[in-house]
Design a protein around this motif. Sequence first.
Motif, PDB file in Angstrom:
ATOM      1  N   SER A  90     -71.004   1.280   8.228  1.00  0.00           N
ATOM      2  CA  SER A  90     -70.493   1.460   6.876  1.00  0.00           C
ATOM      3  C   SER A  90     -70.848   0.259   5.994  1.00  0.00           C
ATOM      4  O   SER A  90     -71.253   0.427   4.849  1.00  0.00           O
ATOM      5  CB  SER A  90     -68.975   1.655   6.900  1.00  0.00           C
ATOM      6  N   ARG A  91     -70.708  -0.936   6.545  1.00  0.00           N
ATOM      7  CA  ARG A  91     -71.064  -2.144   5.784  1.00  0.00           C
ATOM      8  C   ARG A  91     -72.522  -2.126   5.372  1.00  0.00           C
ATOM      9  O   ARG A  91     -72.859  -2.445   4.238  1.00  0.00           O
ATOM     10  CB  ARG A  91     -70.798  -3.396   6.621  1.00  0.00           C
ATOM     11  N   LYS A  92     -73.400  -1.768   6.295  1.00  0.00           N
ATOM     12  CA  LYS A  92     -74.838  -1.739   6.000  1.00  0.00           C
ATOM     13  C   LYS A  92     -75.180  -0.664   4.975  1.00  0.00           C
ATOM     14  O   LYS A  92     -75.949  -0.904   4.050  1.00  0.00           O
ATOM     15  CB  LYS A  92     -75.642  -1.490   7.280  1.00  0.00           C
ATOM     16  N   VAL A  93     -74.618   0.508   5.156  1.00  0.00           N
ATOM     17  CA  VAL A  93     -74.938   1.635   4.283  1.00  0.00           C
ATOM     18  C   VAL A  93     -74.372   1.440   2.882  1.00  0.00           C
ATOM     19  O   VAL A  93     -75.054   1.682   1.890  1.00  0.00           O
ATOM     20  CB  VAL A  93     -74.415   2.955   4.898  1.00  0.00           C
ATOM     21  N   ASN A  94     -73.137   0.980   2.788  1.00  0.00           N
ATOM     22  CA  ASN A  94     -72.465   0.863   1.490  1.00  0.00           C
ATOM     23  C   ASN A  94     -72.597  -0.516   0.850  1.00  0.00           C
ATOM     24  O   ASN A  94     -72.182  -0.698  -0.281  1.00  0.00           O
ATOM     25  CB  ASN A  94     -70.989   1.225   1.647  1.00  0.00           C
ATOM     26  N   ILE A 107     -61.448  10.803   3.659  1.00  0.00           N
ATOM     27  CA  ILE A 107     -62.474  11.791   4.005  1.00  0.00           C
ATOM     28  C   ILE A 107     -63.677  11.679   3.083  1.00  0.00           C
ATOM     29  O   ILE A 107     -64.826  11.691   3.533  1.00  0.00           O
ATOM     30  CB  ILE A 107     -61.883  13.219   3.992  1.00  0.00           C
ATOM     31  N   GLN A 108     -63.434  11.545   1.792  1.00  0.00           N
ATOM     32  CA  GLN A 108     -64.551  11.455   0.842  1.00  0.00           C
ATOM     33  C   GLN A 108     -65.442  10.263   1.164  1.00  0.00           C
ATOM     34  O   GLN A 108     -66.661  10.391   1.233  1.00  0.00           O
ATOM     35  CB  GLN A 108     -64.026  11.356  -0.588  1.00  0.00           C
ATOM     36  N   TYR A 109     -64.852   9.103   1.370  1.00  0.00           N
ATOM     37  CA  TYR A 109     -65.615   7.886   1.653  1.00  0.00           C
ATOM     38  C   TYR A 109     -66.390   8.024   2.968  1.00  0.00           C
ATOM     39  O   TYR A 109     -67.562   7.665   3.060  1.00  0.00           O
ATOM     40  CB  TYR A 109     -64.663   6.692   1.720  1.00  0.00           C
ATOM     41  N   ASN A 110     -65.753   8.560   3.973  1.00  0.00           N
ATOM     42  CA  ASN A 110     -66.373   8.711   5.280  1.00  0.00           C
ATOM     43  C   ASN A 110     -67.544   9.690   5.230  1.00  0.00           C
ATOM     44  O   ASN A 110     -68.630   9.400   5.744  1.00  0.00           O
ATOM     45  CB  ASN A 110     -65.332   9.164   6.303  1.00  0.00           C
ATOM     46  N   VAL A 111     -67.342  10.837   4.611  1.00  0.00           N
ATOM     47  CA  VAL A 111     -68.409  11.838   4.529  1.00  0.00           C
ATOM     48  C   VAL A 111     -69.561  11.327   3.675  1.00  0.00           C
ATOM     49  O   VAL A 111     -70.729  11.498   4.041  1.00  0.00           O
ATOM     50  CB  VAL A 111     -67.869  13.190   4.003  1.00  0.00           C
ATOM     51  N   GLU A 112     -69.264  10.679   2.550  1.00  0.00           N
ATOM     52  CA  GLU A 112     -70.360  10.156   1.728  1.00  0.00           C
ATOM     53  C   GLU A 112     -71.151   9.098   2.493  1.00  0.00           C
ATOM     54  O   GLU A 112     -72.383   9.071   2.446  1.00  0.00           O
ATOM     55  CB  GLU A 112     -69.872   9.589   0.397  1.00  0.00           C
ATOM     56  N   THR A 113     -70.470   8.236   3.219  1.00  0.00           N
ATOM     57  CA  THR A 113     -71.159   7.240   4.034  1.00  0.00           C
ATOM     58  C   THR A 113     -72.078   7.919   5.043  1.00  0.00           C
ATOM     59  O   THR A 113     -73.226   7.520   5.232  1.00  0.00           O
ATOM     60  CB  THR A 113     -70.138   6.333   4.753  1.00  0.00           C
ATOM     61  N   SER A 114     -71.595   8.956   5.659  1.00  0.00           N
ATOM     62  CA  SER A 114     -72.375   9.705   6.636  1.00  0.00           C
ATOM     63  C   SER A 114     -73.632  10.308   6.011  1.00  0.00           C
ATOM     64  O   SER A 114     -74.729  10.212   6.572  1.00  0.00           O
ATOM     65  CB  SER A 114     -71.508  10.819   7.237  1.00  0.00           C
TER      66      SER A 114
END
Length: 163
Positions: A90-94, A107-114
């Motif tokens: 998550s740190r790398k992606v976001n 859920i929104q944050y997790n799915v968008e990160t995915s």
Amino acid sequence: MVVYKYYKENSNISNDELFELGSKKNSPKSLQMYYNIDKFSDKYDIPKHIAYNISYMETRYRGPYDWQYESSRSSPSGALGPMQIMISTSRKVNKESTSTSKLKNDIQYNVETSMKLLHLLYEKYNSWEKACGAYNTGRPIVNSYAKFCVNNLNYKNNWIKYE
């Protein structure tokens, strides 16, 4: 749960209504997943069947009527939330730090990160199989997980039907 009761009493609810209700934070987790997977798979150009297959493989998400769906899971390896994202990933992606609680419960944050992660992996490997294998293992391998995610075009077969 008020929303659940609404569905039980209104069996002819449309997909558009399901989608709109899923955008609300107080909606059942299964509807929030439906809304966010649909929204962010479009935003990051992820084929729907891959996005939904990954959610099934990671936390057994079985569609908008999966009233028992539990999104705030964690794995023994430390993966969190509905799409099982690692804090370091998550740190790398976001490009920001996040709390375990946010990754596990938002859920929104997790799915968008995915979906961002899948987009980056596809750009890197130019193959959905390798991208899905890397999502699963951290390495661009074509394993049974990757094959399922890419080849299962009938992902709704895993979904709970409206009762």
